[in-house]
Motif scaffolding. Structure first.
Motif, PDB file in Angstrom:
ATOM      1  N   LEU A  97       0.831  -1.201   0.000  1.00 33.66           N
ATOM      2  CA  LEU A  97       0.000   0.000   0.000  1.00 33.66           C
ATOM      3  C   LEU A  97       0.865   1.251   0.000  1.00 33.66           C
ATOM      4  O   LEU A  97       1.806   1.373   0.786  1.00 33.66           O
ATOM      5  N   SER A  98       0.529   2.174  -0.898  1.00 35.38           N
ATOM      6  CA  SER A  98       1.260   3.428  -0.996  1.00 35.38           C
ATOM      7  C   SER A  98       0.512   4.360  -1.932  1.00 35.38           C
ATOM      8  O   SER A  98      -0.114   3.899  -2.893  1.00 35.38           O
ATOM      9  N   PRO A  99       0.560   5.669  -1.691  1.00 34.04           N
ATOM     10  CA  PRO A  99      -0.019   6.590  -2.672  1.00 34.04           C
ATOM     11  C   PRO A  99       0.660   6.441  -4.033  1.00 34.04           C
ATOM     12  O   PRO A  99       1.837   6.056  -4.119  1.00 34.04           O
ATOM     13  N   VAL A 100      -0.067   6.755  -5.073  1.00 38.37           N
ATOM     14  CA  VAL A 100       0.481   6.657  -6.434  1.00 38.37           C
ATOM     15  C   VAL A 100       1.770   7.457  -6.557  1.00 38.37           C
ATOM     16  O   VAL A 100       2.751   7.012  -7.173  1.00 38.37           O
ATOM     17  N   ALA A 101       1.818   8.643  -5.963  1.00 36.12           N
ATOM     18  CA  ALA A 101       2.983   9.518  -6.094  1.00 36.12           C
ATOM     19  C   ALA A 101       4.222   8.976  -5.403  1.00 36.12           C
ATOM     20  O   ALA A 101       5.341   9.410  -5.706  1.00 36.12           O
ATOM     21  N   GLU A 102       4.028   8.011  -4.509  1.00 36.47           N
ATOM     22  CA  GLU A 102       5.149   7.586  -3.670  1.00 36.47           C
ATOM     23  C   GLU A 102       5.542   6.122  -3.837  1.00 36.47           C
ATOM     24  O   GLU A 102       6.617   5.717  -3.376  1.00 36.47           O
ATOM     25  N   ILE A 103       4.734   5.306  -4.473  1.00 34.81           N
ATOM     26  CA  ILE A 103       5.017   3.875  -4.501  1.00 34.81           C
ATOM     27  C   ILE A 103       6.306   3.580  -5.264  1.00 34.81           C
ATOM     28  O   ILE A 103       6.589   4.180  -6.322  1.00 34.81           O
ATOM     29  N   ALA A 104       7.099   2.693  -4.721  1.00 36.70           N
ATOM     30  CA  ALA A 104       8.306   2.247  -5.416  1.00 36.70           C
ATOM     31  C   ALA A 104       7.902   1.335  -6.568  1.00 36.70           C
ATOM     32  O   ALA A 104       7.080   0.421  -6.389  1.00 36.70           O
ATOM     33  N   LEU A 105       8.456   1.558  -7.722  1.00 37.71           N
ATOM     34  CA  LEU A 105       8.033   0.798  -8.898  1.00 37.71           C
ATOM     35  C   LEU A 105       8.424  -0.673  -8.813  1.00 37.71           C
ATOM     36  O   LEU A 105       7.767  -1.521  -9.426  1.00 37.71           O
ATOM     37  N   ASP A 106       9.453  -0.991  -8.028  1.00 38.10           N
ATOM     38  CA  ASP A 106       9.764  -2.412  -7.869  1.00 38.10           C
ATOM     39  C   ASP A 106       8.682  -3.112  -7.057  1.00 38.10           C
ATOM     40  O   ASP A 106       8.389  -4.296  -7.273  1.00 38.10           O
ATOM     41  N   ALA A 107       8.042  -2.383  -6.127  1.00 39.65           N
ATOM     42  CA  ALA A 107       6.913  -2.956  -5.397  1.00 39.65           C
ATOM     43  C   ALA A 107       5.729  -3.159  -6.333  1.00 39.65           C
ATOM     44  O   ALA A 107       5.022  -4.177  -6.257  1.00 39.65           O
ATOM     45  N   LEU A 108       5.502  -2.202  -7.226  1.00 46.39           N
ATOM     46  CA  LEU A 108       4.453  -2.354  -8.241  1.00 46.39           C
ATOM     47  C   LEU A 108       4.716  -3.585  -9.096  1.00 46.39           C
ATOM     48  O   LEU A 108       3.813  -4.402  -9.340  1.00 46.39           O
TER      49      LEU A 108
END
Length: 245
Positions: A97-108
């Motif tokens: 869980l993370s805001p779109v502006a802050e999420i790490a792309l490796d987590a995505l």
């Protein structure tokens, strides 16, 4: 007199949480269960022993759901051990869980690998191997409808699960195989509870008119329905969330 053939279920993510509850419920319903798990041997062993202690039949197979060779081996093992596969419950999932502006792309990428690619790989084998009259049950989330902040990446991955489920239901025309997705609301599992304070948990429990969190057993009841008697429900997403809007 020829006996009735026992149904055989594969449950991914079956060593804990909703997956384990689903595996135990299907075993209680009389199905032989193959529990697929990512890595915790102790939890997988405990899940198998819990089923066996109640007179059920179960084995555990370690498998990364996004690895096509591992998933093929999983289905091979189910067929070798029990003679075939009738039900596939794909409960394996990752949530960050993370805001779109802050999420790490490796987590995505990690979520998409398990939640999207993993669903696709498991469903590909299911489409090839589930016996006629069977059922495929994937897991989405009610957050695709609730649109809660910080859930965008997770909800996006689960929206893909719903799309895969609907299309596969149509592709299996003529085989009497149902394909559906279950979309739980907030449910008291380690995956949900991790990192949340009491105030957040209480607020989310009040989102539905029953004013409580779901339990893994609540969701397993829906799985049991779709895996057995619910032959006229197909290509649907069932929201199991106590009425949260």
């Amino acid at each position: 007199m020829v006996g009735i053939q026992r149904r055989v279920a594969i449950v991914t993510g079956g060593s804990r949480g909703i997956g384990r509850a689903a595996a135990e419920r299907l075993a209680h319903d009389g199905q032989a269960v193959v529990i697929a798990y990512a890595g915790n041997d102790v939890e997988a062993k405990a899940a198998v022993e819990a089923i066996q202690a109640r007179g059920g039949s179960a084995i555990a197979v370690k498998a990364d759901v996004a690895d096509e060779a591992a998933v093929a081996h999983l289905f091979d093992t189910a067929e070798t051990t029990y003679g075939g596969v009738d039900v596939v419950v794909n409960a394996a999932g990752v949530m960050v869980l993370s805001p779109v502006a802050e999420i790490a792309l490796d987590a995505l990428d990690r979520m998409h690998r398990t939640n999207i690619r993993g669903t696709f790989v498991v469903n590909q084998q299911a489409a090839r191997r589930v016996r006629d009259g069977g059922a495929v049950i994937n897991f989405s989330t009610s957050v695709t409808r609730l649109a809660l902040p910080t859930y965008a990446a997770y909800a996006a991955s689960k929206a893909a699960v719903e799309a895969i489920s609907l299309v596969l239901a149509k592709e299996l025309r003529g085989r009497d195989i149902t394909v559906n997705a279950v979309a739980p609301g907030p449910t008291a599992t380690a995956l949900f509870l991790d990192g949340k304070d009491e105030a957040t948990i209480e607020r989310m429990a009040k989102m539905n008119p029953l004013e409580r969190l779901g339990t893994p057993a609540d969701i397993a009841e829906v799985v049991s329905f779709l895996a057995g008697p619910a032959r006229w429900i197909n290509g649907q997403t069932l929201y199991a969330n106590g009425g949260a809007a």
